[in-house]
Scaffold this motif. Structure first.
Motif, PDB file in Angstrom:
ATOM      1  N   ILE A 268       4.387   4.031  -5.424  1.00 33.65           N
ATOM      2  CA  ILE A 268       3.369   4.795  -4.744  1.00 33.65           C
ATOM      3  C   ILE A 268       3.323   6.078  -5.342  1.00 33.65           C
ATOM      4  O   ILE A 268       4.635   7.028  -5.607  1.00 33.65           O
ATOM      5  CB  ILE A 268       3.522   4.972  -3.112  1.00 33.65           C
ATOM      6  CG1 ILE A 268       3.653   3.607  -2.430  1.00 33.65           C
ATOM      7  CG2 ILE A 268       2.515   6.192  -2.740  1.00 33.65           C
ATOM      8  CD1 ILE A 268       2.173   2.912  -2.468  1.00 33.65           C
TER       9      ILE A 268
ATOM     10  N   ASP B 236      -3.516   4.406  -4.264  1.00 43.10           N
ATOM     11  CA  ASP B 236      -2.261   3.828  -3.858  1.00 43.10           C
ATOM     12  C   ASP B 236      -2.037   3.577  -2.125  1.00 43.10           C
ATOM     13  O   ASP B 236      -1.425   2.949  -1.789  1.00 43.10           O
ATOM     14  CB  ASP B 236      -1.113   4.368  -4.234  1.00 43.10           C
ATOM     15  CG  ASP B 236      -1.007   4.536  -5.401  1.00 43.10           C
ATOM     16  OD1 ASP B 236      -1.644   3.555  -6.463  1.00 43.10           O
ATOM     17  OD2 ASP B 236      -0.038   5.202  -6.401  1.00 43.10           O
ATOM     18  N   CYS B 237      -3.215   4.235  -1.608  1.00 41.82           N
ATOM     19  CA  CYS B 237      -3.129   4.338   0.000  1.00 41.82           C
ATOM     20  C   CYS B 237      -4.582   3.914   0.293  1.00 41.82           C
ATOM     21  O   CYS B 237      -5.173   4.615   1.544  1.00 41.82           O
ATOM     22  CB  CYS B 237      -2.884   5.604   0.465  1.00 41.82           C
ATOM     23  SG  CYS B 237      -1.072   6.229   0.068  1.00 41.82           S
TER      24      CYS B 237
END
Length: 165
Positions: A131, A154-155
């Motif tokens: 992340i 990444d989220c």
């Protein structure tokens, strides 16, 4: 007595979940703990109008405007009882909020902020899990506590701020 017998025999069987395995067994243990939602941040093109909406129209408690030059923003917090809204407005030409507002002329949700009990441990572990963190070290955020931001790619498209509780 015939109806009662039919009801008793046709009643569905109630099944219970096995408690031998808990859902948390699939979650790896961490050296840090995710806490509560601290705030949802909203970029606004007109800070005074936004403050007026929440204070005068909706009746919320609204903080004074605070400049955060290190982050390139003006912030205002709207108290909601169980969490807060953070109103963000650009401070300076290099403000990340200025570029956000160029793409979103009427403003919109910018990020969510979740508390963590150990921001350094969170950084270490999140890096191991691939992340991306948008800074090498935590910065001091609007609440005077260390914060980091996680890359939205990444989220699942959400910019996530983690704040030391």
């Amino acid at each position: 007595s015939g109806l009662l017998t039919r009801l008793q025999t046709s009643a569905p069987t109630v099944r219970t979940l096995s408690s031998s395995k808990s859902f948390s067994q699939n979650i790896p243990s961490c050296l840090w703990k995710l806490g509560q939602l601290n705030h949802v941040a909203i970029a606004v093109p007109d800070l005074e109008k936004a403050q007026s909406l929440y204070r005068d129209v909706l009746g919320a408690q609204v903080s004074k405007t605070v400049a955060l030059p290190e982050h390139g923003v003006y912030t205002v917090f709207v108290e909601l009882g169980n969490t807060k809204l953070e109103l963000l407005h650009p401070l300076g030409e290099k403000s990340p909020i200025a570029s956000f507002l160029q793409k979103n002329k009427t403003g919109g949700m910018h990020h969510i902020c979740i508390e963590v009990d150990d921001i350094k441990a969170a950084m270490t572990e999140l890096k191991k899990k691939q992340i991306r963190i948008l800074s090498e070290e935590p910065k001091i955020g609007a609440h005077g506590k260390p914060v980091i931001f996680l890359h939205p790619k990444d989220c699942h498209g959400v910019l996530v701020e983690l704040e030391q509780a």
